[in-house]
Design an enzyme around this catalytic site. Structure first.
Site, PDB file in Angstrom:
ATOM      1  CB  SER A   1      -0.883   0.006   1.257  1.00 25.52           C
ATOM      2  OG  SER A   1      -1.524   1.253   1.438  1.00 25.52           O
TER       3      SER A   1
ATOM      4  CE1 TYR B   1      -3.504  -1.792   5.530  1.00 24.93           C
ATOM      5  CE2 TYR B   1      -3.441   0.482   4.779  1.00 24.93           C
ATOM      6  CZ  TYR B   1      -3.575  -0.862   4.511  1.00 24.93           C
ATOM      7  OH  TYR B   1      -3.791  -1.275   3.210  1.00 24.93           O
TER       8      TYR B   1
END
Length: 258
Positions: free
Chosen positions: A143, A156
């Site tokens: 990501s 995250y």
């Protein structure tokens, strides 16, 4: 550019997290490109339905319910193959958006176990099979969160940074072997579950993530990118590809229309 048909020895593609979103879209795309896709995810009904859909479209697909955090189950899964051409490590996700001061350690642990250790388990278990194919590819779907921090995203970000470092290190360690390591790092992707899962099913919070953003990426946009990278000639390695919607300049700068 036309998609290259993979050689016969490399036609099995394992996709984790294939029950929805990017994983499901990638399985469809790889099947269309000529791979026999093996769909893994915890939700048995979802992967079985997708395998049936892909098969009905004239392609090859097999469903295999699997929790990537269960090492014993992953090792058993790996025994089913002599060779594997492609491994797409897509299983992962985000939980919560609290600051570091109040973040839930259990959520952090779950994100690390899924995004990092899950990727480690599958990669370790299938690396000999990828080697045996003579032309293997490991894809790690990380990501943009793994490349830049943002407030409320530390758990995250830490997990996806771990996935990014895993990809970088593996590439160094296996250079000279017939296995490529590709990292695809998507930015803002609107799927049916990502934000909803992150906010514990709160639809209002999930919708605010994308509010006013013209054309965030779709799962199919990312799947198309993954398939393009995988189907390059064997000597071509796409080390890292960051893909964002035009409206997103960074993790913290997004154009929103009124």
């Amino acid at each position: 550019m036309a998609t290259a048909v993979p050689p016969a020895a490399s036609r099995i593609a394992v996709v984790t997290g294939a029950s929805s979103g990017i994983g499901a879209a990638t399985a469809r795309r790889l099947a269309e490109a000529g791979y026999r896709v093996v769909l893994t995810a915890r939700r048995k009904d979802r992967v079985e339905a997708l395998a049936e859909e892909i098969t009905a479209a004239g392609h090859q697909a097999t469903a295999y319910p699997l929790d990537v955090t269960d090492r014993a189950a992953v090792d058993e899964f790996a025994t089913a193959f002599k060779t594997v051409g492609v491994l797409v490590n897509n299983a992962g996700g985000a939980l919560g958006a609290d600051p570091v001061a109040t973040g839930d350690p259990d959520q952090w642990r779950t994100m690390y176990e899924t995004n990092v250790l899950g990727t480690l388990h599958l990669t370790q278990a299938l690396l000999p099979k990828l080697d045996a194919s003579g032309d293997g590819t490991v894809v790690i779907v990380s990501s943009t969160a793994g490349h830049a921090t943002y407030e409320g995203g530390a758990g995250y970000v830490a997990a996806k940074h771990g996935a990014h470092v895993l990809a970088e290190t593996l590439r160094l360690e296996i250079v000279g072997r017939p296995v490529r390591v590709i990292e695809i790092a998507p930015g803002m992707v609107r799927t049916e579950e990502f934000a909803l899962t992150r906010f514990g099913g709160d639809t209002e919070k999930a919708e605010k993530v994308y509010q006013g953003v013209p054309d965030p990426l779709t799962a199919d946009d990312v799947a198309d990118t993954i398939t393009w990278a995988v189907t390059r000639p064997p000597h071509v390695n796409i080390d890292l590809l960051i893909v964002r919607p035009r409206a997103q300049a960074s993790n913290t700068k997004v154009h929103r229309e009124a």
